[in-house]
Design a protein around this motif. Sequence first.
Motif, PDB file in Angstrom:
ATOM      1  N   GLN A  68      36.673  41.497  52.911  1.00  9.15           N
ATOM      2  CA  GLN A  68      37.193  41.505  51.550  1.00  9.15           C
ATOM      3  C   GLN A  68      37.380  42.954  51.119  1.00  9.15           C
ATOM      4  O   GLN A  68      36.444  43.746  51.193  1.00  9.15           O
ATOM      5  CB  GLN A  68      36.208  40.784  50.627  1.00  9.15           C
ATOM      6  CG  GLN A  68      36.623  40.790  49.198  1.00  9.15           C
ATOM      7  CD  GLN A  68      36.655  39.390  48.629  1.00  9.15           C
ATOM      8  OE1 GLN A  68      36.589  38.405  49.349  1.00  9.15           O
ATOM      9  NE2 GLN A  68      36.769  39.310  47.340  1.00  9.15           N
ATOM     10  N   THR A 107      35.965  32.899  54.956  1.00 10.02           N
ATOM     11  CA  THR A 107      36.507  33.420  53.709  1.00 10.02           C
ATOM     12  C   THR A 107      35.465  33.217  52.616  1.00 10.02           C
ATOM     13  O   THR A 107      34.501  32.470  52.790  1.00 10.02           O
ATOM     14  CB  THR A 107      37.785  32.668  53.307  1.00 10.02           C
ATOM     15  OG1 THR A 107      37.443  31.302  53.047  1.00 10.02           O
ATOM     16  CG2 THR A 107      38.857  32.740  54.390  1.00 10.02           C
ATOM     17  N   LYS A 108      35.689  33.860  51.504  1.00  5.66           N
ATOM     18  CA  LYS A 108      34.810  33.686  50.349  1.00  5.66           C
ATOM     19  C   LYS A 108      34.792  32.210  49.947  1.00  5.66           C
ATOM     20  O   LYS A 108      33.752  31.663  49.570  1.00  5.66           O
ATOM     21  CB  LYS A 108      35.324  34.566  49.209  1.00  5.66           C
ATOM     22  CG  LYS A 108      34.369  34.795  48.102  1.00  5.66           C
ATOM     23  CD  LYS A 108      34.968  35.865  47.199  1.00  5.66           C
ATOM     24  CE  LYS A 108      34.257  35.939  45.890  1.00  5.66           C
ATOM     25  NZ  LYS A 108      34.836  36.953  45.005  1.00  5.66           N
TER      26      LYS A 108
END
Length: 124
Positions: A68, A107-108
């Motif tokens: 990120q 992913t988040k």
Amino acid sequence: MSFQSATLKTEYVPLNQIRRPIPPVLDLQKIDAMESTLKGTPMASATCGIDDIQSGELPPVDVFLVRQQGKSYYFAFGGCHRFQAYDRLSEGGKKEVQVKCRILPATKQTLKLYLGSSVDEMFD
């Protein structure tokens, strides 16, 4: 090892870079055996026989890697006893210890399945 993680690459990640958002429930005898193995003296535990251990090695821990804004964030939800053994070797963070990890790209949004909206607080 799961079917999904069998083909993932294994790498070493510094212990202090791996976030463990869920508190572990631990068996101290198992941690003692793992720490002994990491020091080169394999020791059996209630769940792992001496024949299953390679001297100086523990099985890799599955770790999620979220990238990120140019940064890498590592998250682990399993491997509690292995992490405690590595933590003992680090002498509470005084020494840098590398953890053998199987890296799972994530992913988040993936982490939200495990942690809900609290995951937003875990990123700078």
